[in-house]
Write a protein that holds these residues in place. Sequence first.
Motif, PDB file in Angstrom:
ATOM      1  N   GLY A 406       0.807  -1.217   0.000  1.00 15.80           N
ATOM      2  CA  GLY A 406       0.000   0.000   0.000  1.00 15.80           C
ATOM      3  C   GLY A 406       0.840   1.266   0.000  1.00 15.80           C
ATOM      4  N   LYS A 407       0.232   2.353  -0.463  1.00 11.38           N
ATOM      5  CA  LYS A 407       0.915   3.647  -0.552  1.00 11.38           C
ATOM      6  C   LYS A 407       1.375   4.150   0.812  1.00 11.38           C
ATOM      7  N   ASP A 408       0.496   4.072   1.811  1.00  6.36           N
ATOM      8  CA  ASP A 408       0.804   4.650   3.120  1.00  6.36           C
ATOM      9  C   ASP A 408       2.014   3.992   3.762  1.00  6.36           C
ATOM     10  N   ALA A 409       2.062   2.671   3.709  1.00  6.43           N
ATOM     11  CA  ALA A 409       3.180   1.950   4.327  1.00  6.43           C
ATOM     12  C   ALA A 409       4.492   2.271   3.632  1.00  6.43           C
ATOM     13  N   PHE A 440       1.106   0.688  11.447  1.00  6.26           N
ATOM     14  CA  PHE A 440      -0.097   0.075  12.012  1.00  6.26           C
ATOM     15  C   PHE A 440      -0.278   0.526  13.458  1.00  6.26           C
ATOM     16  N   TYR A 441       0.814   0.555  14.215  1.00  7.87           N
ATOM     17  CA  TYR A 441       0.770   0.928  15.632  1.00  7.87           C
ATOM     18  C   TYR A 441       0.280   2.366  15.796  1.00  7.87           C
ATOM     19  N   ILE A 442       0.726   3.252  14.902  1.00 10.06           N
ATOM     20  CA  ILE A 442       0.314   4.660  14.946  1.00 10.06           C
ATOM     21  C   ILE A 442      -1.153   4.809  14.548  1.00 10.06           C
ATOM     22  N   GLN A 443      -1.530   4.172  13.451  1.00  5.18           N
ATOM     23  CA  GLN A 443      -2.920   4.271  12.989  1.00  5.18           C
ATOM     24  C   GLN A 443      -3.885   3.638  13.992  1.00  5.18           C
ATOM     25  N   TYR A 444      -3.436   2.585  14.650  1.00  4.39           N
ATOM     26  CA  TYR A 444      -4.258   1.927  15.659  1.00  4.39           C
ATOM     27  C   TYR A 444      -4.499   2.870  16.847  1.00  4.39           C
ATOM     28  N   ALA A 445      -3.468   3.644  17.197  1.00  7.48           N
ATOM     29  CA  ALA A 445      -3.620   4.621  18.286  1.00  7.48           C
ATOM     30  C   ALA A 445      -4.660   5.671  17.907  1.00  7.48           C
ATOM     31  N   GLU A 557       1.025  12.601   3.934  1.00  2.28           N
ATOM     32  CA  GLU A 557      -0.038  12.181   3.009  1.00  2.28           C
ATOM     33  C   GLU A 557      -0.466  10.748   3.310  1.00  2.28           C
ATOM     34  N   ILE A 558      -0.628  10.460   4.614  1.00  2.00           N
ATOM     35  CA  ILE A 558      -1.058   9.145   5.089  1.00  2.00           C
ATOM     36  C   ILE A 558      -2.384   9.305   5.801  1.00  2.00           C
ATOM     37  N   ASP A 559      -3.304   8.405   5.540  1.00  2.00           N
ATOM     38  CA  ASP A 559      -4.627   8.476   6.153  1.00  2.00           C
ATOM     39  C   ASP A 559      -4.549   8.170   7.645  1.00  2.00           C
ATOM     40  N   ALA A 560      -5.227   8.987   8.446  1.00  2.00           N
ATOM     41  CA  ALA A 560      -5.380   8.719   9.884  1.00  2.00           C
ATOM     42  C   ALA A 560      -6.692   7.949  10.046  1.00  2.00           C
ATOM     43  N   LEU A 561      -6.593   6.634  10.175  1.00  3.41           N
ATOM     44  CA  LEU A 561      -7.790   5.793  10.197  1.00  3.41           C
ATOM     45  C   LEU A 561      -8.599   6.030  11.466  1.00  3.41           C
ATOM     46  N   GLU A 562      -9.916   6.094  11.315  1.00  2.74           N
ATOM     47  CA  GLU A 562     -10.798   6.320  12.466  1.00  2.74           C
ATOM     48  C   GLU A 562     -11.347   5.022  13.044  1.00  2.74           C
TER      49      GLU A 562
END
Length: 564
Positions: A406-409, A440-445, A557-562
């Motif tokens: 994926g782009k974000d990773a 993943f750890y950041i987006q999970y937070a 330019e990375i999505d902050a997943l909700e």
Amino acid sequence: MINLARVSKLVNSSILKLYGISVDSVIEVSSNDSHGDFTTNIALAISKAISKNPIEVAKEIVKTIDDSVFEKIEIAGPGFINFTLSLSDWHKALENIINKENLFPDIGKGRAVQVEFVSVNPTGPLHIGHARGAVYGDVLSNILEKTGFKVLKEYYINDAGKQIDTLAESLYLRCRELHGDKIEIPDHCYPGGYLVDIAKSFMDKNPDMDFAKNNAKERFNEELKSYAVSEVMNLIKRDLAQLGICFDSFISEKNDILPTLDAVIEKLIDKGLIYKGVLEAPKGIENHDDWEHSEQLLFRSSKFGDDLDRPVLRSDGTPTYFAGDIAYHDHKIMRGFDKLFLILGRDHIGYIKRIESVVNAISNGTVPIIIKAMELVKIKDGDNNIKMSKRSGNFITVAEIIDLIGKDALRFSILTKRNDTGLDIDISKLQEQSKNNPLFYIQYAHARACSVLRKAKFDLSSVLHLAEIVLDEEVKLIKKLACFETLIIDIINTNSLHKITYYLEELALLFHQLWTKGNKDEDARFIDLENEHKTAARLALVFAFSKVLKTGLKLLEIDALESM
């Protein structure tokens, strides 16, 4: 809000008042709570210059600083000065983060900057090595724009020279191959399969071209060049779009720059910066295509810190590669940019001094240029290295890696190391949904924070009761959040983009630790049904955390997943 910049200003003013010298004191966030919130070694740094004991210098500095700004100022060790803020100061810092619409300082003040990056020869799709400079340049541009600079992101198309002749020849051979001829692709040509597709479309659009004739290559050469460059640039733009990168400007070497070369050379001759001369043979002469033991036009780059003067025109009058660099950077300067940034690959490290010398000479030292070279990238799958070679056609494309992780990773992993150190990208690690995968750890937070705010139906307009925040883990999180502005200022000064990913990882870790504490201790939970004031304060902290984390990810330019 008190921050590193303000503490530095207070210390600098004190030193100027005491000793009459101007300094730029280095203030750091203390890594140990026992050393206060901020610390500096400036007393040690200046003690020798003013012939005083460092501790005495530290005492004199402290006496002249308004101690009402801090809860405590202490001198430690051989002369360190430690500054401690009150808890209420940190509550004010949190409130500032919550209420501030824009978390970025206005550093640029509208000044115009140009960031040139990627600028890959249009001979094939982007490989993973190109992606490093692409992401670096894009994120640098984002930060500059957010901090008040007027940014132009530019791609320089090298559509003239030997590589374009070779590209046209490679496309011609593929057309012959599709025509039914038995063709062996020479070693000097580009063997990539992408040229087969381009050859098919070229032949479809030019059905009347007779590739069977012996002089077909010469007859169709210009058409082959133009079509090949156009189609490869379409591939590159497609790959850049997949990576989340869009340029403001594309400049053609052939059409925009080389036509200006004669005028630029005349201008530099008039300034005494280009002259006729003969260069001594360099060591490793076989690696210097521009050297010849004949009189050439030379640029006085040694006058500006380069190792030697550089050829501009060969003895036969043809321009060197460096000539194009001169004309292009003159073109940049003539457009009125206040500052230039140039992102290069590792193979162009040797060009840094000569380009710096050109910009210095043409602008009379008025336009600074920051040049960053990207070190090599290795792709791994666990313990296995995946090799690539653009010349052999076995290179790993950006598109292939994006399909895998994926782009974000990919964008995040590229910024986890300094640009001047080698980078290993482990595909298997970035596919994990665990703490081992930092993104993943950041987006999970962030997703956890959003789940808390949704569940509690947090209302930003309500009274926040921030004085209820007293736990050490909560205060540590506030301090890290308050460092965001300082981080951005530091990155603008140093262009060390890897500090963003480090910061986001540390921020996420503090939040996860606070979450874990709440799971073990009811008094530390975000939502306390029996204490509305404490709940409001903690939800405000969660909101501030999500705001800063999302802002940092947006820079990348990375999505902050909700939700996850």
